[in-house]
Design a protein around this motif. Structure first.
Motif, PDB file in Angstrom:
ATOM      1  N   MET A 137       0.820  -1.211   0.000  1.00  0.00           N
ATOM      2  CA  MET A 137       0.000   0.000   0.000  1.00  0.00           C
ATOM      3  C   MET A 137       0.855   1.263   0.000  1.00  0.00           C
ATOM      4  SD  MET A 137      -2.718  -1.586  -0.325  1.00  0.00           S
ATOM      5  CE  MET A 137      -3.755  -0.130  -0.526  1.00  0.00           C
ATOM      6  N   ASP A 154     -11.118  -3.872  -0.574  1.00  0.00           N
ATOM      7  CA  ASP A 154     -11.654  -3.054  -1.665  1.00  0.00           C
ATOM      8  C   ASP A 154     -10.540  -2.497  -2.545  1.00  0.00           C
ATOM      9  OD1 ASP A 154     -14.221  -3.488  -0.809  1.00  0.00           O
ATOM     10  OD2 ASP A 154     -14.388  -1.606   0.300  1.00  0.00           O
ATOM     11  N   ASP A 155      -9.347  -2.392  -1.990  1.00  0.00           N
ATOM     12  CA  ASP A 155      -8.231  -1.779  -2.708  1.00  0.00           C
ATOM     13  C   ASP A 155      -7.262  -2.795  -3.287  1.00  0.00           C
ATOM     14  OD1 ASP A 155      -9.222   0.722  -1.914  1.00  0.00           O
ATOM     15  OD2 ASP A 155      -8.121   0.605  -0.015  1.00  0.00           O
ATOM     16  N   ARG A 272      -2.289  -4.213  -5.917  1.00  0.00           N
ATOM     17  CA  ARG A 272      -3.222  -3.098  -5.818  1.00  0.00           C
ATOM     18  C   ARG A 272      -4.095  -2.998  -7.063  1.00  0.00           C
ATOM     19  NH1 ARG A 272       0.082   1.984  -3.394  1.00  0.00           N
ATOM     20  NH2 ARG A 272      -1.704   3.045  -4.330  1.00  0.00           N
ATOM     21  N   ASP A 274      -5.531  -0.189  -8.044  1.00  0.00           N
ATOM     22  CA  ASP A 274      -5.439   1.134  -8.668  1.00  0.00           C
ATOM     23  C   ASP A 274      -4.158   1.345  -9.461  1.00  0.00           C
ATOM     24  OD1 ASP A 274      -3.743   1.142  -6.501  1.00  0.00           O
ATOM     25  OD2 ASP A 274      -4.226   3.190  -5.878  1.00  0.00           O
TER      26      ASP A 274
END
Length: 293
Positions: A137, A154-155, A272, A274
Protein backbone atom coordinates in the motif's frame (compact mmCIF):
# COMPACT_ATOMS: atom_id res chain seq x y z
CA UNK A 1 36.97 2.68 -33.86
CA UNK A 2 33.39 2.08 -34.97
CA UNK A 3 30.86 -0.64 -34.37
CA UNK A 4 30.51 -1.42 -38.08
CA UNK A 5 34.27 -2.00 -38.28
CA UNK A 6 34.08 -4.66 -35.57
CA UNK A 7 31.08 -6.21 -37.30
CA UNK A 8 33.08 -6.45 -40.53
CA UNK A 9 36.02 -7.98 -38.67
CA UNK A 10 33.80 -10.63 -37.11
CA UNK A 11 32.16 -11.40 -40.46
CA UNK A 12 35.52 -11.93 -42.19
CA UNK A 13 36.73 -14.31 -39.49
CA UNK A 14 33.41 -16.19 -39.46
CA UNK A 15 33.09 -16.61 -43.22
CA UNK A 16 36.81 -16.94 -43.92
CA UNK A 17 36.89 -14.41 -46.76
CA UNK A 18 36.25 -10.75 -47.54
CA UNK A 19 33.75 -11.86 -50.17
CA UNK A 20 31.85 -13.99 -47.65
CA UNK A 21 31.74 -11.07 -45.22
CA UNK A 22 30.44 -8.80 -47.97
CA UNK A 23 27.64 -11.22 -48.79
CA UNK A 24 26.66 -11.63 -45.15
CA UNK A 25 26.60 -7.88 -44.53
CA UNK A 26 25.04 -7.05 -47.91
CA UNK A 27 27.91 -4.78 -48.87
CA UNK A 28 30.47 -4.75 -51.65
CA UNK A 29 33.74 -6.54 -51.16
CA UNK A 30 35.62 -3.29 -51.71
CA UNK A 31 33.59 -1.62 -48.94
CA UNK A 32 34.52 -4.40 -46.52
CA UNK A 33 38.21 -4.13 -47.49
CA UNK A 34 38.12 -0.35 -47.04
CA UNK A 35 36.45 -0.69 -43.61
CA UNK A 36 39.14 -3.09 -42.37
CA UNK A 37 41.95 -0.97 -43.84
CA UNK A 38 40.61 2.07 -41.96
CA UNK A 39 40.49 0.06 -38.73
CA UNK A 40 44.07 -1.16 -39.20
CA UNK A 41 45.29 2.37 -39.89
CA UNK A 42 43.55 3.69 -36.80
CA UNK A 43 44.98 0.94 -34.63
CA UNK A 44 48.37 1.04 -36.33
CA UNK A 45 48.18 -2.76 -36.44
CA UNK A 46 48.00 -5.29 -39.23
CA UNK A 47 45.02 -7.51 -38.32
CA UNK A 48 45.13 -9.83 -41.34
CA UNK A 49 47.95 -11.41 -43.28
CA UNK A 50 46.97 -11.23 -46.92
CA UNK A 51 49.81 -13.36 -48.27
CA UNK A 52 47.59 -16.41 -48.74
CA UNK A 53 44.37 -16.78 -50.73
CA UNK A 54 42.27 -16.47 -47.58
CA UNK A 55 42.88 -13.74 -45.00
CA UNK A 56 44.51 -15.04 -41.82
CA UNK A 57 44.59 -13.18 -38.53
CA UNK A 58 48.03 -12.05 -37.44
CA UNK A 59 49.11 -12.76 -33.84
CA UNK A 60 48.08 -9.20 -32.93
CA UNK A 61 44.87 -9.68 -34.89
CA UNK A 62 44.06 -12.84 -32.91
CA UNK A 63 44.28 -10.95 -29.62
CA UNK A 64 42.33 -7.97 -30.93
CA UNK A 65 39.64 -10.23 -32.39
CA UNK A 66 39.06 -11.97 -29.05
CA UNK A 67 38.48 -8.63 -27.36
CA UNK A 68 36.36 -7.36 -30.25
CA UNK A 69 34.15 -10.47 -29.98
CA UNK A 70 33.60 -9.75 -26.29
CA UNK A 71 32.64 -6.15 -27.05
CA UNK A 72 30.21 -7.26 -29.76
CA UNK A 73 28.52 -9.65 -27.33
CA UNK A 74 28.17 -6.83 -24.84
CA UNK A 75 26.70 -4.60 -27.53
CA UNK A 76 24.19 -7.30 -28.38
CA UNK A 77 23.29 -7.57 -24.70
CA UNK A 78 22.70 -3.82 -24.55
CA UNK A 79 20.44 -4.01 -27.58
CA UNK A 80 18.46 -6.80 -25.95
CA UNK A 81 18.15 -4.74 -22.78
CA UNK A 82 16.90 -1.76 -24.75
CA UNK A 83 14.37 -3.97 -26.52
CA UNK A 84 13.04 -5.22 -23.20
CA UNK A 85 12.77 -1.67 -21.89
CA UNK A 86 10.89 -0.63 -25.00
CA UNK A 87 8.51 -3.49 -24.26
CA UNK A 88 7.78 -1.70 -20.97
CA UNK A 89 9.45 -4.27 -18.78
CA UNK A 90 10.01 -2.79 -15.37
CA UNK A 91 13.55 -1.86 -14.38
CA UNK A 92 12.73 -3.16 -10.87
CA UNK A 93 10.12 -5.48 -9.33
CA UNK A 94 9.64 -5.97 -5.59
CA UNK A 95 7.88 -8.91 -3.95
CA UNK A 96 7.09 -8.55 -0.24
CA UNK A 97 6.67 -11.95 1.43
CA UNK A 98 5.46 -12.93 4.86
CA UNK A 99 8.37 -14.44 6.78
CA UNK A 100 6.10 -17.30 7.82
CA UNK A 101 5.79 -18.52 4.22
CA UNK A 102 7.90 -21.38 2.90
CA UNK A 103 10.05 -19.90 0.11
CA UNK A 104 10.96 -23.22 -1.50
CA UNK A 105 7.95 -23.36 -3.89
CA UNK A 106 8.44 -19.69 -4.83
CA UNK A 107 12.16 -19.69 -5.57
CA UNK A 108 12.04 -21.63 -8.89
CA UNK A 109 9.43 -19.19 -10.20
CA UNK A 110 11.57 -16.21 -9.19
CA UNK A 111 14.68 -17.81 -10.69
CA UNK A 112 12.95 -18.44 -14.01
CA UNK A 113 11.54 -14.91 -14.04
CA UNK A 114 15.03 -13.53 -13.44
CA UNK A 115 16.43 -15.57 -16.33
CA UNK A 116 13.61 -14.59 -18.69
CA UNK A 117 13.82 -10.91 -17.79
CA UNK A 118 17.43 -10.13 -16.84
CA UNK A 119 16.89 -6.39 -17.31
CA UNK A 120 14.43 -6.37 -14.40
CA UNK A 121 16.02 -6.16 -10.96
CA UNK A 122 14.11 -8.49 -8.63
CA UNK A 123 13.84 -7.54 -4.98
CA UNK A 124 12.59 -10.04 -2.40
CA UNK A 125 11.57 -8.50 0.92
CA UNK A 126 10.87 -10.78 3.88
CA UNK A 127 8.42 -9.02 6.19
CA UNK A 128 6.75 -9.77 9.53
CA UNK A 129 3.10 -9.41 10.53
CA UNK A 130 1.51 -6.68 8.41
CA UNK A 131 4.75 -5.80 6.66
CA UNK A 132 3.88 -7.22 3.22
CA UNK A 133 0.57 -5.37 2.91
CA UNK A 134 2.12 -2.19 4.34
CA UNK A 135 4.84 -2.26 1.67
CA UNK A 136 2.22 -2.91 -1.02
CA UNK A 137 0.00 0.00 0.00
CA UNK A 138 3.02 2.30 0.40
CA UNK A 139 3.97 1.58 -3.20
CA UNK A 140 7.19 -0.14 -2.11
CA UNK A 141 6.14 -3.58 -3.40
CA UNK A 142 4.45 -4.74 -6.60
CA UNK A 143 3.21 -8.05 -5.19
CA UNK A 144 2.62 -9.08 -1.59
CA UNK A 145 2.37 -12.64 -0.29
CA UNK A 146 0.72 -12.75 3.13
CA UNK A 147 -2.46 -13.47 5.05
CA UNK A 148 -5.52 -11.25 4.69
CA UNK A 149 -5.23 -9.88 8.24
CA UNK A 150 -5.72 -6.12 8.06
CA UNK A 151 -5.90 -6.07 4.25
CA UNK A 152 -8.16 -3.41 2.64
CA UNK A 153 -9.93 -5.83 0.30
CA UNK A 154 -11.65 -3.05 -1.66
CA UNK A 155 -8.23 -1.78 -2.71
CA UNK A 156 -6.46 -5.08 -3.26
CA UNK A 157 -6.85 -8.03 -5.63
CA UNK A 158 -6.14 -11.25 -3.73
CA UNK A 159 -5.94 -14.97 -4.58
CA UNK A 160 -4.92 -17.87 -2.29
CA UNK A 161 -1.60 -19.53 -3.08
CA UNK A 162 -0.40 -21.50 -0.04
CA UNK A 163 -1.18 -22.54 3.52
CA UNK A 164 1.05 -22.08 6.56
CA UNK A 165 0.67 -24.05 9.80
CA UNK A 166 1.99 -22.34 12.92
CA UNK A 167 2.24 -24.26 16.18
CA UNK A 168 3.73 -23.51 19.61
CA UNK A 169 7.03 -25.27 20.24
CA UNK A 170 9.72 -25.39 22.90
CA UNK A 171 13.06 -27.03 23.57
CA UNK A 172 13.07 -30.03 25.95
CA UNK A 173 15.41 -27.92 28.09
CA UNK A 174 12.44 -25.78 29.09
CA UNK A 175 10.90 -28.83 30.85
CA UNK A 176 7.41 -28.22 29.53
CA UNK A 177 5.22 -31.32 29.05
CA UNK A 178 4.63 -32.07 25.40
CA UNK A 179 1.67 -33.99 24.06
CA UNK A 180 -2.08 -33.64 24.21
CA UNK A 181 -2.44 -32.07 27.67
CA UNK A 182 -3.34 -28.42 27.33
CA UNK A 183 -1.01 -26.18 29.30
CA UNK A 184 -2.92 -23.42 31.05
CA UNK A 185 -2.09 -19.74 30.83
CA UNK A 186 -1.05 -19.76 34.49
CA UNK A 187 1.39 -22.64 33.83
CA UNK A 188 2.92 -20.74 30.91
CA UNK A 189 3.23 -17.35 32.63
CA UNK A 190 6.49 -18.31 34.25
CA UNK A 191 8.11 -19.06 30.89
CA UNK A 192 9.25 -16.51 28.33
CA UNK A 193 7.07 -16.31 25.24
CA UNK A 194 9.25 -15.35 22.28
CA UNK A 195 7.58 -13.15 19.66
CA UNK A 196 8.87 -11.54 16.48
CA UNK A 197 8.50 -7.81 15.91
CA UNK A 198 6.20 -6.74 13.10
CA UNK A 199 7.45 -4.68 10.15
CA UNK A 200 4.09 -3.16 9.25
CA UNK A 201 3.94 -0.50 11.96
CA UNK A 202 2.32 -0.37 15.39
CA UNK A 203 -1.09 -1.43 14.05
CA UNK A 204 0.37 -4.78 12.98
CA UNK A 205 2.27 -5.84 16.11
CA UNK A 206 1.42 -9.32 17.40
CA UNK A 207 -1.64 -9.44 19.64
CA UNK A 208 -3.27 -12.74 18.69
CA UNK A 209 -1.88 -15.74 20.62
CA UNK A 210 0.00 -13.44 22.98
CA UNK A 211 -0.61 -14.83 26.46
CA UNK A 212 -1.71 -12.23 29.04
CA UNK A 213 0.45 -11.56 32.08
CA UNK A 214 3.37 -13.64 30.89
CA UNK A 215 7.04 -12.93 30.32
CA UNK A 216 7.89 -11.87 26.78
CA UNK A 217 10.95 -11.45 24.62
CA UNK A 218 10.76 -9.70 21.25
CA UNK A 219 13.20 -10.57 18.47
CA UNK A 220 13.65 -9.10 15.01
CA UNK A 221 12.82 -12.10 12.83
CA UNK A 222 11.84 -15.77 12.75
CA UNK A 223 15.41 -17.01 12.40
CA UNK A 224 16.36 -15.30 15.67
CA UNK A 225 13.13 -16.54 17.26
CA UNK A 226 13.93 -20.14 16.35
CA UNK A 227 17.46 -19.85 17.74
CA UNK A 228 16.22 -18.43 21.04
CA UNK A 229 13.65 -21.23 21.37
CA UNK A 230 16.18 -23.93 20.45
CA UNK A 231 18.50 -22.55 23.13
CA UNK A 232 15.79 -23.24 25.73
CA UNK A 233 15.32 -19.57 26.58
CA UNK A 234 11.61 -19.46 25.81
CA UNK A 235 8.76 -20.90 23.76
CA UNK A 236 6.67 -19.59 20.86
CA UNK A 237 4.88 -20.28 17.61
CA UNK A 238 6.84 -21.17 14.48
CA UNK A 239 5.79 -22.34 11.00
CA UNK A 240 5.85 -26.11 10.55
CA UNK A 241 8.23 -25.91 7.59
CA UNK A 242 10.84 -24.22 9.84
CA UNK A 243 10.66 -26.85 12.59
CA UNK A 244 9.99 -30.09 10.71
CA UNK A 245 13.47 -31.55 11.22
CA UNK A 246 13.75 -30.41 14.84
CA UNK A 247 10.35 -31.85 15.77
CA UNK A 248 11.30 -35.15 14.14
CA UNK A 249 14.59 -35.41 16.07
CA UNK A 250 13.14 -34.13 19.34
CA UNK A 251 15.17 -30.92 19.39
CA UNK A 252 11.83 -29.13 19.55
CA UNK A 253 8.58 -30.33 21.10
CA UNK A 254 5.06 -29.45 20.00
CA UNK A 255 2.99 -27.89 22.78
CA UNK A 256 -0.72 -27.65 23.49
CA UNK A 257 -1.24 -24.22 25.01
CA UNK A 258 -4.44 -22.57 26.21
CA UNK A 259 -5.30 -19.56 23.99
CA UNK A 260 -2.62 -20.59 21.47
CA UNK A 261 -4.12 -23.17 19.14
CA UNK A 262 -2.32 -24.63 16.14
CA UNK A 263 -3.23 -22.18 13.40
CA UNK A 264 -3.70 -22.79 9.70
CA UNK A 265 -3.24 -19.53 7.84
CA UNK A 266 -3.90 -19.08 4.14
CA UNK A 267 -1.32 -17.05 2.24
CA UNK A 268 -2.65 -14.88 -0.58
CA UNK A 269 -0.92 -13.17 -3.45
CA UNK A 270 -2.03 -9.54 -3.53
CA UNK A 271 -1.64 -6.52 -5.78
CA UNK A 272 -3.22 -3.10 -5.82
CA UNK A 273 -6.29 -2.51 -7.94
CA UNK A 274 -5.44 1.13 -8.67
CA UNK A 275 -2.06 0.47 -10.28
CA UNK A 276 -1.73 -1.33 -13.63
CA UNK A 277 0.96 -4.03 -13.34
CA UNK A 278 4.09 -3.97 -15.43
CA UNK A 279 4.78 -6.74 -17.92
CA UNK A 280 7.10 -8.72 -15.63
CA UNK A 281 4.95 -8.22 -12.53
CA UNK A 282 1.88 -9.44 -14.40
CA UNK A 283 3.70 -12.53 -15.67
CA UNK A 284 5.03 -13.31 -12.19
CA UNK A 285 1.58 -12.80 -10.67
CA UNK A 286 0.03 -15.44 -12.88
CA UNK A 287 2.90 -17.88 -12.44
CA UNK A 288 2.76 -17.68 -8.64
CA UNK A 289 -0.92 -18.45 -8.83
CA UNK A 290 -0.30 -21.44 -11.06
CA UNK A 291 2.54 -22.96 -9.05
CA UNK A 292 1.83 -21.97 -5.48
CA UNK A 293 -1.26 -24.08 -4.83
Amino acid sequence: MKHDQLIALEAIVSTGTFRGAAERLHKSQSAISHTIRQLEEELELELFSRAAYRPVLTPAGEIFYREASRVLRQMQGLRSTAARLRAREEPELTVAVSATMDLDPLLPVLADTGQRHPATHLRLRMEMMGGPIARLMEGKADIALASLDGVPLDDVEAEPVAEVIIRPVASPALNLPAGSRVLSVSEMQGHVQVVAAGTGGAAHEQSRDLLPGGLKWTVSDLTAKKKVILAGLGWGGLPDHMTQDERRTGALLSLSVERFPVRRTMIFKMRRRDQPPGAVADELWHRIGASGR
